[in-house]
Design an enzyme around this catalytic site. Structure first.
Site, mmCIF file in Angstrom:
data_model
loop_
_atom_site.group_PDB
_atom_site.id
_atom_site.type_symbol
_atom_site.label_atom_id
_atom_site.label_comp_id
_atom_site.label_asym_id
_atom_site.label_seq_id
_atom_site.Cartn_x
_atom_site.Cartn_y
_atom_site.Cartn_z
ATOM 1 N N ILE A 40 -0.532 2.072 10.991
ATOM 2 C CA ILE A 40 0.322 1.578 12.074
ATOM 3 C C ILE A 40 1.459 2.565 12.393
ATOM 4 C CG2 ILE A 40 2.028 0.287 10.702
ATOM 5 C CD1 ILE A 40 1.525 -2.081 12.653
ATOM 6 N N ASN A 97 -0.984 6.578 -3.164
ATOM 7 C CA ASN A 97 0.266 6.355 -3.893
ATOM 8 C C ASN A 97 0.080 5.226 -4.900
ATOM 9 O OD1 ASN A 97 1.907 8.278 -2.554
ATOM 10 N ND2 ASN A 97 2.054 6.910 -0.783
ATOM 11 N N GLU A 105 4.112 1.336 -0.926
ATOM 12 C CA GLU A 105 4.780 0.217 -0.247
ATOM 13 C C GLU A 105 3.920 -1.037 -0.210
ATOM 14 O OE1 GLU A 105 5.800 1.592 3.616
ATOM 15 O OE2 GLU A 105 7.416 2.892 2.881
ATOM 16 N N VAL A 106 2.610 -0.863 -0.138
ATOM 17 C CA VAL A 106 1.714 -2.017 -0.002
ATOM 18 C C VAL A 106 0.920 -2.166 -1.305
ATOM 19 C CG1 VAL A 106 -0.174 -3.051 1.297
ATOM 20 C CG2 VAL A 106 1.548 -1.683 2.487
ATOM 21 N N HIS A 110 -4.925 1.622 -1.327
ATOM 22 C CA HIS A 110 -5.318 2.248 -0.056
ATOM 23 C C HIS A 110 -5.307 3.748 -0.246
ATOM 24 C CE1 HIS A 110 -1.025 1.302 -0.116
ATOM 25 N NE2 HIS A 110 -0.814 2.417 0.577
#
Ligand code: AMP
Length: 127
Positions: A40, A97, A105-106, A110
């Protein structure tokens, strides 16, 4: 806020919601094991995220607990997405990460696929 990758899976994370169809994504690819969609907030002309469909916080969680089928399916999906996007000849970078120092962050594994420009040095300096 950065994720503590030692914490249990939180099924309210944004990628879990994407997998359940509760929020939209710009889908690139989907198969039994994996979903790929455009980031995004892209950091390069091509910036795709590939996620496993299983509930794994991070690369650490996935590599320790996922089945052979999940691991094979996911790794092949990452390669397929990059190949289909025409990124092999110009080149691309993968990034996953994991945990606080990485600025994850999530809290759902991913793999970032970056491409479309010269990507520069391996890591940004933050000191
Ligand atoms: P990381 O810092 O490795 O956890 O990266 C998380 C990535 O997820 C960032 O690049 C965000 O821009 C991206 N992201 C967050 N929410 C969404 C969303 N709803 N759809 C697509 N990408 C997202």
């Amino acid at each position: 806020m950065a994720v503590d990758a030692t914490q249990p899976y939180d099924d309210q994370n944004v990628f879990a919601k994407i997998l359940r169809g509760e929020i939209p994504c710009r889908k690139v690819y989907e198969d039994e094991w994996s979903l790929a969609f455009h980031d995004i907030n892209p950091q390069s002309p091509t910036h795709i995220l590939v996620i496993p469909k299983g509930a794994y916080v991070s690369w650490d969680d996935f590599s320790a607990k996922a089945s052979d089928g999940e691991i094979t399916g996911f790794v092949r999906a990452v390669g397929f997405v990059a190949r289909e996007a025409g990124l092999v000849a110009p080149g691309y970078r993968l990034l996953a990460n994991t945990g606080t120092n990485s600025h994850q962050e999530v809290p759902h594994l991913h793999v970032h696929v970056f491409a479309g420009r010269q990507l520069g040095p391996l890591l940004a300096r933050v000191d």
